[in-house]
Design an enzyme around this catalytic site. Structure first.
Site, PDB file in Angstrom:
ATOM      1  N   GLY A 163       9.006  -0.399   5.527  1.00 38.27           N
ATOM      2  CA  GLY A 163       8.673   0.213   4.247  1.00 38.27           C
ATOM      3  C   GLY A 163       7.609   1.282   4.404  1.00 38.27           C
ATOM      4  O   GLY A 163       7.354   2.055   3.498  1.00 38.27           O
ATOM      5  N   HIS A 164       6.999   1.320   5.584  1.00 37.66           N
ATOM      6  CA  HIS A 164       5.983   2.335   5.859  1.00 37.66           C
ATOM      7  C   HIS A 164       6.321   3.125   7.107  1.00 37.66           C
ATOM      8  O   HIS A 164       5.783   4.195   7.336  1.00 37.66           O
ATOM      9  CB  HIS A 164       4.606   1.683   6.006  1.00 37.66           C
ATOM     10  CG  HIS A 164       4.237   0.868   4.816  1.00 37.66           C
ATOM     11  ND1 HIS A 164       3.985   1.419   3.594  1.00 37.66           N
ATOM     12  CD2 HIS A 164       4.139  -0.469   4.634  1.00 37.66           C
ATOM     13  CE1 HIS A 164       3.728   0.467   2.708  1.00 37.66           C
ATOM     14  NE2 HIS A 164       3.817  -0.689   3.319  1.00 37.66           N
ATOM     15  N   ALA A 165       7.164   2.574   7.915  1.00 41.71           N
ATOM     16  CA  ALA A 165       7.638   3.277   9.107  1.00 41.71           C
ATOM     17  C   ALA A 165       8.757   2.443   9.721  1.00 41.71           C
ATOM     18  O   ALA A 165       8.740   1.222   9.604  1.00 41.71           O
ATOM     19  CB  ALA A 165       6.516   3.452  10.126  1.00 41.71           C
ATOM     20  N   VAL A 195       4.220   9.624   5.830  1.00 45.63           N
ATOM     21  CA  VAL A 195       3.907   8.244   6.217  1.00 45.63           C
ATOM     22  C   VAL A 195       2.795   8.318   7.242  1.00 45.63           C
ATOM     23  O   VAL A 195       2.982   8.059   8.421  1.00 45.63           O
ATOM     24  CB  VAL A 195       5.159   7.563   6.798  1.00 45.63           C
ATOM     25  CG1 VAL A 195       4.887   6.095   7.068  1.00 45.63           C
ATOM     26  CG2 VAL A 195       6.343   7.697   5.867  1.00 45.63           C
ATOM     27  N   PHE A 201       0.859  -1.181   0.000  1.00 40.89           N
ATOM     28  CA  PHE A 201       0.000   0.000   0.000  1.00 40.89           C
ATOM     29  C   PHE A 201       0.891   1.225   0.000  1.00 40.89           C
ATOM     30  O   PHE A 201       2.096   1.141   0.267  1.00 40.89           O
ATOM     31  CB  PHE A 201      -0.933  -0.012   1.209  1.00 40.89           C
ATOM     32  CG  PHE A 201      -0.240   0.042   2.535  1.00 40.89           C
ATOM     33  CD1 PHE A 201       0.033   1.255   3.144  1.00 40.89           C
ATOM     34  CD2 PHE A 201       0.146  -1.132   3.191  1.00 40.89           C
ATOM     35  CE1 PHE A 201       0.658   1.312   4.372  1.00 40.89           C
ATOM     36  CE2 PHE A 201       0.770  -1.083   4.424  1.00 40.89           C
ATOM     37  CZ  PHE A 201       1.029   0.135   5.010  1.00 40.89           C
TER      38      PHE A 201
END
Ligand SMILES: [Zn+2]
Length: 441
Positions: A107-109, A424, A44
């Protein structure tokens, strides 16, 4: 090859007996030709310019349908005047105990994860109703991660009375009734997440942002008058070390060793949070005082400066830790076989390149002094967006060094891009009926 593997893998996880091709064949048409790519990558995005943006999360994956719910999705704006005053309270056990931990880039945080076998730090919710009954469950500390935006004026996920902060830390706890977080996170009473707003320290005029954040300035001034907790400056040697670490590539190893020592140094974190223990919990509630006392979270700053550099790059395998974020070791509907969980999920989880945090972590690294908080029933703010979170969001922020903030900004996403415009953070969610928010002040 890898993409094909994941395609089949996802299909087998979510459909059970239906193969991957059947899954794709039955997908609703959404977003045109890019939809296939989205499923294939099973990532996502926060990027509004892509088909994987937050308002499409619900349709990227069968397991993520809840992201389209309007029942109790998070984050939301927390309106002090509308929140109901209650005697809700928290009890944190071993609040300042440092436990073994690792860090990884999802990859998102970037995440600070507690070692799996450590269940010493727990949370109990007092006078809070979950799923129509008073919560008496124990929640086990699992991880800390931080959301942020591109710009300092909008980086938190929640907003408080319409105000956003540069960052928001989430401390995730899962219900001890369940075997692990993977099992807990889809249950109504599965998770409790503490949200803490984070400011960036304004040091010697180095703030070159064009946004003004008036409340923050007030808070900083307040701290400055007290002559404490405003900077590292009361410990000059630490500042020197920070500068040295940032200085360049030469002697990188020895510099990192210095940093490791400074983060773990006992006089750094032993006293930092002493006044915020269980006994002083209610005494430290600045009830009626109005203004927040903002704590400079030195150890958290140190950990961010040191470890975000190490996990700056995203590696594909990093996103496989028991499906914490992302669907890869996750299932919906039919549970996969034990063999599958052991041989595929755990093997994959074991492959990711976690970095050990020398001195471990503790909630005390993140918690504010001020005990005022809001609480409401909400959801995960990343897919699969399960509506399983009792949120506890502190009213008052902490702050970290500007170097820590910059280190966080440099952490790359799933496509190895540095932080982009969207940050993010999931945008505010607007539920069909307003979620009932309580406050303890
Ligand atoms: Zn989060």
């Amino acid at each position: 090859m890898a993409a094909l593997y994941w395609l089949v893998f996802l299909g087998s996880l979510c459909i059970g007996t239906v193969d991957g091709a059947g899954y794709l064949g039955r997908m609703p048409h959404h977003g045109g030709s890019c939809y296939y790519e989205d499923i294939k990558n099973a990532h996502f995005s926060y990027d509004e310019e892509t088909c994987r943006r937050p308002d499409k999360w619900c349709c990227l994956h069968k397991c993520w349908a809840t992201c389209g719910s309007t029942r109790r999705q998070s984050p939301i704006n927390l309106d002090t005047s509308e929140a109901r005053r209650t005697n809700a309270n928290l009890k944190l056990y071993n609040i300042d105990k440092r436990v073994p931990a690792t860090t990884h880039n999802s990859g998102h945080a970037p995440h600070f994860d507690v070692a799996e076998d450590n269940k010493d730090i727990t949370l109990k919710l007092k006078n809070i109703i979950i799923n129509k009954r008073w919560s008496k469950d124990t929640y086990i500390f699992h991880d800390i991660h931080i959301h942020l935006g591109k710009k300092e004026n909008k980086g938190s996920e929640h907003s408080i009375d319409g105000k956003f902060y540069p960052m928001e830390a989430h401390m995730v706890f899962y219900n001890s009734k369940y075997e692990d977080i993977s099992e807990a996170k889809s249950k109504d009473n599965g998770l409790a997440v503490i949200g803490v707003m984070i400011q960036v320290n304004k040091k010697h005029g180095d703030d070159n942002d064009d946004e003004d954040d008036d409340d923050d300035d007030d808070d900083d001034d307040d701290d400055a008058k007290k002559g404490n907790e405003n900077e590292y400056d009361d410990e000059d040697e630490k500042d020197d070390e920070h500068d040295e670490y940032e200085g360049g590539e030469d002697n990188e190893r020895s510099k990192r060793e210095i940093r490791a020592k400074s983060c773990c140094r006992s006089n750094y974190w032993n006293y930092e949070y002493r006044e915020h223990d269980e006994e002083s919990f209610s005494k430290k509630c600045y009830e009626g005082r109005g203004k927040c006392k903002v704590r400079f979270a030195k150890t958290l700053s140190c950990l961010m400066e040191k470890y975000y550099e190490k996990i700056k790059e995203y590696h594909e395998q990093d996103n496989t830790t028991n499906g914490n974020h992302g669907p890869r070791c996750e299932y919906c509907g039919k549970k996969p076989s034990d063999y599958f969980i052991k041989e595929v999920c755990q093997k994959k989880a074991g492959n990711h390149s976690n970095t050990v945090i020398e001195c471990g972590i503790t909630p005390a690294d993140v918690l504010p002094y001020d005990q005022r908080f809001y609480t409401y029933p909400g959801s995960l703010t990343t897919p699969p967006c399960y509506e399983s979170v009792q949120w506890i969001v502190y009213k008052c922020p902490i702050k970290v060094s500007r170097k820590a903030f910059k280190a966080l900004q440099r952490v790359e996403d799933t496509e190895n891009n540095p932080l982009k415009e969207h940050g993010v953070r999931r945008p505010l969610q607007f539920n069909r009926y307003k979620v009932s928010v309580s406050k303890n002040f």
